[in-house]
Enzyme design. Structure first.
Site, PDB file in Angstrom:
ATOM      1  N   LYS A  16       0.818  -1.211   0.000  1.00 29.45           N
ATOM      2  CA  LYS A  16       0.000   0.000   0.000  1.00 29.45           C
ATOM      3  C   LYS A  16       0.855   1.265   0.000  1.00 29.45           C
ATOM      4  O   LYS A  16       2.052   1.249   0.283  1.00 29.45           O
ATOM      5  CB  LYS A  16      -0.969  -0.024   1.189  1.00 29.45           C
ATOM      6  CG  LYS A  16      -2.080  -1.044   0.994  1.00 29.45           C
ATOM      7  CD  LYS A  16      -3.212  -0.894   1.982  1.00 29.45           C
ATOM      8  CE  LYS A  16      -4.361  -1.839   1.612  1.00 29.45           C
ATOM      9  NZ  LYS A  16      -5.477  -1.772   2.569  1.00 29.45           N
ATOM     10  N   ARG A  19      -3.661 -10.193   5.169  1.00 28.12           N
ATOM     11  CA  ARG A  19      -4.080 -10.195   3.762  1.00 28.12           C
ATOM     12  C   ARG A  19      -2.922  -9.686   2.911  1.00 28.12           C
ATOM     13  O   ARG A  19      -2.442  -8.560   3.130  1.00 28.12           O
ATOM     14  CB  ARG A  19      -5.324  -9.319   3.585  1.00 28.12           C
ATOM     15  CG  ARG A  19      -5.948  -9.360   2.201  1.00 28.12           C
ATOM     16  CD  ARG A  19      -7.229  -8.521   2.188  1.00 28.12           C
ATOM     17  NE  ARG A  19      -7.909  -8.591   0.897  1.00 28.12           N
ATOM     18  CZ  ARG A  19      -7.690  -7.762  -0.127  1.00 28.12           C
ATOM     19  NH1 ARG A  19      -6.800  -6.790   0.006  1.00 28.12           N
ATOM     20  NH2 ARG A  19      -8.359  -7.888  -1.255  1.00 28.12           N
TER      21      ARG A  19
END
Length: 377
Positions: free
Chosen positions: A313, A359
């Site tokens: 991210k 995740r």
């Protein structure tokens, strides 16, 4: 950035009515101390708590033992003691099996994006053959769950129709289910009609970035006893990164989940079927994300397993660029393909805070880090 004053005294006795009190275990390994308590029946322990109090818009943080918390609460009456005991019990109680998975051990959720718009191009798989190959590889490398999504929800992405989303994912799910894979299939969708169709095709878990914001969705998963991932997001992917605001992100998000879990249970959802995801990067800026990560263990006092998704991210890019700037180097970008190391560092931070599900796009590398770290315990 919210200032939380670290102090030796709280505003008031813990859990009294004049303030809001929140507790977070300070995670340690069992060998680090004697007489430690176990977080959620898992692999991390604690013997100290971070106690955070909110009084209007002010916050104070005090470190104390569980016994000190209980004795301090008791001085203000039985109701305060009861609230303190309930919060401690939520931290301590063994997490129930989640969709056949033992929550006393950490698990990895692999990411497969069945669309051409996700921020990390290597995760984009548009046909059954490439999805199947990736699915089998992730299972072999240690993914307990594999999350399939037909819609990109990166910052700034445009919403697609539910029919287009179903065209991308449903037939692939049906074909995958014919192989009886060991890894569970999670369907990443915010669309009610896609949830229903996916359930009929046999998905094991439904992962909703909107936090099951529609009572129709809740009623559906309740009646069908479907395990769910409830994520926090501010606004929508298209505009969520436009000046997101919080009083203090970890507490604001904690209160969102507290209310949501009660709503889910009131509508018949089994506690064992609930996993929460604070939604790193979904309507949060760099400082919000870091505050959440520094206070991850706070969410254990909600009494359900936690999922964290940090894989590749933009937070990793922001922190890397900041570091380069501090050294006088003008680095303009760090592409998702260059964010693996930061992803693993944050994943291990989450594991060390007792987070049950990670995740990730990178199952092998994340699991390898987990295996090596746990070999040292």
């Amino acid at each position: 950035m919210t200032n939380v004053e670290k102090n030796k005294d709280l505003f008031a006795p813990p859990f009294c009515e004049t303030v809001e009190t929140f507790i977070a275990p300070i995670p340690i390994f069992k060998f680090e101390t004697t007489n430690s308590l176990r977080i959620g029946g898992g692999w991390k322990y604690f013997n100290q708590l971070k106690v955070i109090q909110k009084n209007n818009d002010s916050y104070v943080e005090v470190i104390m033992s569980p016994s000190k918390l209980l004795s301090s609460s008791k001085t203000h009456g039985k109701s305060c003691l009861l609230r303190a005991e309930m919060n401690l019990e939520n931290i301590l109680k063994q997490r129930l099996p989640y969709s056949k998975l033992d929550m006393s051990e950490p698990h990895i959720m692999g990411i497969v994006n069945i669309n051409g718009d996700s921020f990390y191009k290597n995760s984009q798989k548009m046909d059954y053959g490439s999805v199947k190959k990736t699915f089998e590889k992730m299972q072999r490398f240690g993914a307990s769950i594999i999350d399939l999504g037909g819609e990109s929800t990166r910052p700034g992405s445009k919403k697609i129709s539910a029919s287009e989303e179903k065209d991308r994912v449903i037939q692939i799910i049906q074909s995958l289910k014919e192989h009886n894979y060991k890894s569970l299939i999670s369907l990443d969708t915010r669309n009610f009609s896609t949830m229903k169709k996916g359930y009929r095709k046999g998905v094991d878990i439904i992962n909703d970035i909107t936090g099951f914001n529609d009572k129709k969705k809740i009623d559906f998963v309740s009646k069908n006893k479907t395990p769910i991932v409830v994520m926090h997001m501010q606004r929508d992917p298209e505009n969520m990164q436009k000046n997101p605001k919080y009083n203090f992100a970890p507490i604001d998000i904690y209160k969102f989940f507290q209310k949501k879990i009660n709503e889910l249970i009131d509508m018949g959802v089994d506690l064992a079927n609930i996993v929460i995801d604070p939604g790193i990067g979904f309507g949060k800026n760099k400082f919000h994300n870091l505050d959440i990560l520094r206070n991850l263990s706070l969410f254990h006092s909600l009494g359900v397993p936690i999922l964290i998704g940090l894989s590749r991210k933009s937070l990793i890019e922001e922190l890397t660029i900041d570091n380069f700037k501090s050294r006088g180097i003008n680095k303009l970008s760090v592409s998702p393909s260059k964010r693996l190391s930061g992803s693993i560092a944050f994943a291990m931070h989450a594991i060390n805070n007792g987070v049950q599900i990670i995740r990730t796009h990178d199952v092998l590398e994340t699991n390898q880090a987990l295996i090596c770290q746990r070999a040292l315990i």
